[in-house]
Design a protein around this motif. Sequence first.
Motif, short mmCIF file in Angstrom:
data_model
loop_
_atom_site.label_atom_id
_atom_site.label_comp_id
_atom_site.label_asym_id
_atom_site.label_seq_id
_atom_site.Cartn_x
_atom_site.Cartn_y
_atom_site.Cartn_z
N ARG A 160 0.82 -1.22 0.00
CA ARG A 160 0.00 0.00 0.00
C ARG A 160 0.85 1.27 0.00
O ARG A 160 0.37 2.34 -0.34
CB ARG A 160 -0.92 0.01 1.22
CG ARG A 160 -2.00 -1.06 1.18
CD ARG A 160 -2.95 -0.92 2.35
NE ARG A 160 -4.01 -1.91 2.31
CZ ARG A 160 -5.00 -1.99 3.20
NH1 ARG A 160 -5.04 -1.11 4.21
NH2 ARG A 160 -5.93 -2.91 3.09
N GLN A 161 2.09 1.14 0.42
CA GLN A 161 3.00 2.29 0.48
C GLN A 161 3.93 2.35 -0.73
O GLN A 161 4.88 3.13 -0.72
CB GLN A 161 3.84 2.21 1.77
CG GLN A 161 3.04 2.12 3.05
CD GLN A 161 2.28 3.40 3.32
OE1 GLN A 161 2.70 4.48 2.93
NE2 GLN A 161 1.15 3.28 4.01
N GLY A 202 2.72 11.76 4.34
CA GLY A 202 2.78 10.34 4.04
C GLY A 202 4.19 9.78 3.97
O GLY A 202 4.36 8.58 3.74
N ALA A 251 4.70 5.77 -2.24
CA ALA A 251 5.56 6.57 -1.36
C ALA A 251 7.00 6.05 -1.40
O ALA A 251 7.95 6.85 -1.42
CB ALA A 251 5.03 6.56 0.06
N ILE A 264 7.65 6.25 6.35
CA ILE A 264 8.23 5.40 5.32
C ILE A 264 9.55 5.95 4.82
O ILE A 264 10.45 5.19 4.42
CB ILE A 264 7.22 5.22 4.15
CG1 ILE A 264 7.57 3.97 3.33
CG2 ILE A 264 7.20 6.44 3.24
CD1 ILE A 264 7.34 2.69 4.07
#
Length: 201
Positions: free
Chosen positions: A80-81, A108, A84, A112
């Motif tokens: 899902r990241q 966001g 990013a 991360i």
Amino acid sequence: MFEHVDINYLLANYGYWAVFIGCLLEGETMLILGGLAAHQTALQLPHVILIATLGGMLGDQILFWTGRYFGPRILPKLHRQQSAIDRVSDLIKRYPTASVFSVRFLYGMRLIGPLVIGASRLSPVRFALINLLGAAVWATLFVMAGYWAGEALEHLLGNLKPYRLPIFIGVVVLAAGVALYRHHRAKVKAARGANSQGSTR
């Protein structure tokens, strides 16, 4: 109901710890609240900025070293990241110094970003120095934003003492609302991107 809560006692006894832990995890809301508390002299402004800087730096250092040792195993699982991760990876390749400084300011990327930077094999000393500078600027900006918000509210409402707890709760609710809106917008954007990729196959 608010009159039964001693906000001065809570701030004096737990305020600095709340700032430190909040900045260790995410931070912006707690920084603004810390700035408001400093304006009301419940906390000392220089101490809030210093503790926020240390908390913000330590949190990113932990994430950096996690990424350095476990990044190759962790990052592929964060589907899902992925957008990013790709964005931070591209920033590191182009502007390694600027990416360390700016990643905490990008929505966001706060959590991360240091993971990806750690996995990139960037020099730990280089990261630590730039991270300290970035944390200091980040803490100062958001704490002062809270302090200046206190100034503005005092001009508008007069003595803020009766309103301290409602103001603090209002800041938390507003920040939560903004975070939920951004999260929803990011999910919609990701879904549109997935649909567009599927339609091109």
